[in-house]
Design an enzyme around this catalytic site. Structure first.
Site, PDB file in Angstrom:
ATOM      1  N   SER A   9      -8.347  74.798 -57.838  1.00 53.36           N
ATOM      2  CA  SER A   9      -8.786  75.857 -56.923  1.00 53.36           C
ATOM      3  C   SER A   9      -8.689  75.347 -55.495  1.00 53.36           C
ATOM      4  CB  SER A   9     -10.232  76.246 -57.234  1.00 53.36           C
ATOM      5  OG  SER A   9     -10.739  77.020 -56.160  1.00 53.36           O
ATOM      6  N   HIS A  34      -5.077  78.175 -58.434  1.00 53.50           N
ATOM      7  CA  HIS A  34      -6.144  79.188 -58.408  1.00 53.50           C
ATOM      8  C   HIS A  34      -6.540  79.469 -56.958  1.00 53.50           C
ATOM      9  CE1 HIS A  34      -9.681  81.199 -60.305  1.00 53.50           C
ATOM     10  NE2 HIS A  34     -10.371  80.746 -59.263  1.00 53.50           N
ATOM     11  N   ASP A  36      -9.093  81.700 -54.594  1.00 49.16           N
ATOM     12  CA  ASP A  36     -10.351  82.457 -54.597  1.00 49.16           C
ATOM     13  C   ASP A  36     -10.418  83.386 -53.395  1.00 49.16           C
ATOM     14  OD1 ASP A  36     -11.875  81.423 -56.873  1.00 49.16           O
ATOM     15  OD2 ASP A  36     -11.715  79.504 -55.826  1.00 49.16           O
ATOM     16  N   MET A  38     -12.631  86.031 -51.398  1.00 49.42           N
ATOM     17  CA  MET A  38     -14.041  86.432 -51.237  1.00 49.42           C
ATOM     18  C   MET A  38     -14.175  87.328 -50.011  1.00 49.42           C
ATOM     19  SD  MET A  38     -15.816  82.743 -51.789  1.00 49.42           S
ATOM     20  CE  MET A  38     -15.450  81.723 -53.229  1.00 49.42           C
ATOM     21  N   HIS A  67      -8.137  85.125 -57.945  1.00 50.24           N
ATOM     22  CA  HIS A  67      -9.474  85.514 -58.420  1.00 50.24           C
ATOM     23  C   HIS A  67     -10.126  86.368 -57.333  1.00 50.24           C
ATOM     24  CE1 HIS A  67     -13.736  83.790 -59.599  1.00 50.24           C
ATOM     25  NE2 HIS A  67     -13.682  85.094 -59.722  1.00 50.24           N
ATOM     26  N   MET A  69     -12.940  88.179 -55.783  1.00 47.77           N
ATOM     27  CA  MET A  69     -14.403  88.352 -55.706  1.00 47.77           C
ATOM     28  C   MET A  69     -14.686  89.332 -54.580  1.00 47.77           C
ATOM     29  SD  MET A  69     -15.390  84.376 -56.280  1.00 47.77           S
ATOM     30  CE  MET A  69     -13.722  83.807 -55.928  1.00 47.77           C
ATOM     31  N   MET A 138     -17.390  82.861 -65.793  1.00 45.82           N
ATOM     32  CA  MET A 138     -17.894  82.103 -64.637  1.00 45.82           C
ATOM     33  C   MET A 138     -19.008  81.156 -65.097  1.00 45.82           C
ATOM     34  SD  MET A 138     -16.086  82.871 -62.013  1.00 45.82           S
ATOM     35  CE  MET A 138     -17.048  81.866 -60.870  1.00 45.82           C
ATOM     36  N   GLY A 143     -18.904  82.515 -55.363  1.00 44.25           N
ATOM     37  CA  GLY A 143     -19.093  82.568 -53.918  1.00 44.25           C
ATOM     38  C   GLY A 143     -18.892  81.243 -53.215  1.00 44.25           C
ATOM     39  N   PHE A 144     -19.112  80.168 -53.935  1.00 39.46           N
ATOM     40  CA  PHE A 144     -19.013  78.851 -53.300  1.00 39.46           C
ATOM     41  C   PHE A 144     -18.451  77.829 -54.275  1.00 39.46           C
ATOM     42  CE2 PHE A 144     -22.555  81.172 -51.451  1.00 39.46           C
ATOM     43  CZ  PHE A 144     -22.240  81.116 -50.100  1.00 39.46           C
ATOM     44  N   GLY A 145     -17.721  76.863 -53.722  1.00 42.91           N
ATOM     45  CA  GLY A 145     -17.330  75.709 -54.512  1.00 42.91           C
ATOM     46  C   GLY A 145     -18.471  74.700 -54.534  1.00 42.91           C
ATOM     47  N   GLY A 146     -18.318  73.694 -55.371  1.00 41.45           N
ATOM     48  CA  GLY A 146     -19.252  72.573 -55.356  1.00 41.45           C
ATOM     49  C   GLY A 146     -20.600  72.828 -55.997  1.00 41.45           C
ATOM     50  N   ASP A 176     -14.614  78.651 -64.926  1.00 38.33           N
ATOM     51  CA  ASP A 176     -14.507  78.367 -63.480  1.00 38.33           C
ATOM     52  C   ASP A 176     -15.888  78.099 -62.903  1.00 38.33           C
ATOM     53  OD1 ASP A 176     -13.914  78.360 -60.750  1.00 38.33           O
ATOM     54  OD2 ASP A 176     -13.311  80.476 -60.681  1.00 38.33           O
ATOM     55  N   GLY A 178     -17.886  74.285 -61.282  1.00 38.54           N
ATOM     56  CA  GLY A 178     -18.536  73.026 -61.657  1.00 38.54           C
ATOM     57  C   GLY A 178     -17.839  72.266 -62.774  1.00 38.54           C
ATOM     58  N   GLY A 198     -12.154  72.941 -58.557  1.00 39.89           N
ATOM     59  CA  GLY A 198     -11.948  72.755 -57.120  1.00 39.89           C
ATOM     60  C   GLY A 198     -12.360  71.369 -56.693  1.00 39.89           C
ATOM     61  N   SER A 199     -13.679  71.155 -56.602  1.00 40.64           N
ATOM     62  CA  SER A 199     -14.200  69.895 -56.066  1.00 40.64           C
ATOM     63  C   SER A 199     -13.733  68.684 -56.859  1.00 40.64           C
ATOM     64  CB  SER A 199     -15.730  69.928 -56.060  1.00 40.64           C
ATOM     65  OG  SER A 199     -16.188  71.059 -55.370  1.00 40.64           O
TER      66      SER A 199
HETATM   67  C1  DX5 Z   1     -16.419  79.975 -57.151  1.00 42.00           C
HETATM   68  C2  DX5 Z   1     -14.937  79.984 -57.322  1.00 42.00           C
HETATM   69  C3  DX5 Z   1     -14.376  78.751 -57.909  1.00 42.00           C
HETATM   70  C4  DX5 Z   1     -14.571  77.515 -57.078  1.00 42.00           C
HETATM   71  C5  DX5 Z   1     -14.738  76.382 -58.030  1.00 42.00           C
HETATM   72  O1  DX5 Z   1     -16.830  81.215 -56.709  1.00 42.00           O
HETATM   73  O2  DX5 Z   1     -14.543  81.039 -58.162  1.00 42.00           O
HETATM   74  O3  DX5 Z   1     -13.000  78.897 -58.231  1.00 42.00           O
HETATM   75  O4  DX5 Z   1     -13.521  77.231 -56.215  1.00 42.00           O
HETATM   76  O5  DX5 Z   1     -15.076  75.253 -57.320  1.00 42.00           O
HETATM   77  P1  DX5 Z   1     -15.782  74.014 -58.001  1.00 42.00           P
HETATM   78  O6  DX5 Z   1     -14.822  73.471 -59.027  1.00 42.00           O
HETATM   79  O7  DX5 Z   1     -16.011  73.082 -56.854  1.00 42.00           O
HETATM   80  O8  DX5 Z   1     -17.047  74.496 -58.633  1.00 42.00           O
HETATM   81 ZN    ZN Z   2     -12.408  81.083 -58.819  1.00 41.05          ZN
END
Ligand code: DX5
Ligand code: ZN
Length: 221
Positions: A9, A34, A36, A38, A67, A69, A138, A143-146, A176, A178, A198-199
């Site tokens: 991601s 991927h 995202d 938003m 994706h 959102m 999900m 909404g956020f990575g990490g 998707d 964590g 992602g992270s």
């Molecule tokens: C969250 C996104 C994810 C996000 C995952 O809303 O849909 O795709 O980038 O990031 P990590 O892997 O850091 O949780």
């Molecule tokens: Zn995503």
């Protein structure tokens, strides 16, 4: 072992060198990229639009997994298809006419996906299992990575797999949020075969390729 896919991601990428980061993910063995999207309404954060999808399209031939959102995703499906999306995933929670929305995606020549927030039950997929090519469960609130993986996702993945089997659907199960080496194997055993990360990829201490390798090693363990 059932084949699986890794979908880095780019939300976690260093945007000051997005092209280089995407190339590293491609060369490091990514299966899908991927992206995202938003809107600051369905989710609190704002990220990318079609222009970024078009830019990533110019960098790689890998499938682009977009994706969405966003509220009223049907207003933007054509723009993302034209930008080069191969897979378009819409949130069940944003689509009062979800059956039509999935059909519209297919009519655009794009592979339709559906996704469920952590609070949305698997049973909501019951009438739709032949209308999407993948379902994204999900494992964080979008909404956020990490963020941290929500452990109850494992049981939800098992129930998703059971529903798909019971209805004769061959849709792929994606997860998707964590995802890292500590939980990817459990997700696989629970039924997921497509892993968005992602992270754990873009922020890996030893680089993007090492992040992808670590996930693959954990899956093979
Ligand atoms: C969250 C996104 C994810 C996000 C995952 O809303 O849909 O795709 O980038 O990031 P990590 O892997 O850091 O949780
Ligand atoms: Zn995503």
């Amino acid at each position: 072992m059932i084949p699986y896919m890794i979908a880095p991601s780019i939300l976690a990428a260093d945007f000051s060198q997005l092209g280089d980061q995407v190339r590293q993910a491609v060369e490091g063995g990514a299966d899908w990229i991927h992206i995202d999207v938003m809107d600051g309404r369905f989710v609190p954060n704002i990220s990318f639009g079609p222009q970024v999808v078009k830019t990533v399209r110019s960098l790689t031939d890998l499938p682009l997994d977009v994706h969405l959102m966003i509220v009223e995703p049907e207003r933007h499906l054509k723009a993302f298809a034209d930008a080069g999306a191969d897979h378009l995933t819409v949130h069940y929670e944003t689509c009062p006419h979800i059956h039509r929305t999935l059909q519209t995606i297919r009519d655009l020549g794009v592979s339709p996906g559906i996704t469920l927030n952590p609070g949305t039950p698997v049973t909501d997929l019951r009438e739709l299992t032949h209308d999407f090519d993948h379902v994204l469960i999900m494992s964080v609130n979008p909404g956020f990575g990490g963020q941290s993986f929500i452990p109850t996702t494992l049981d939800k993945l098992r129930r998703t797999k059971a529903l798909l089997e019971a209805t004769g659907s061959e849709a792929m199960i994606q997860v998707d949020g964590g995802i890292d080496p500590s939980n990817i194997r459990e997700c696989y055993e629970a039924g997921a075969t497509n892993f968005v990360a992602g992270s754990s990829i873009f922020k890996h201490a030893n680089g993007i390729t090492a992040g992808i390798d670590a996930l693959r090693q954990a899956l093979a363990a």
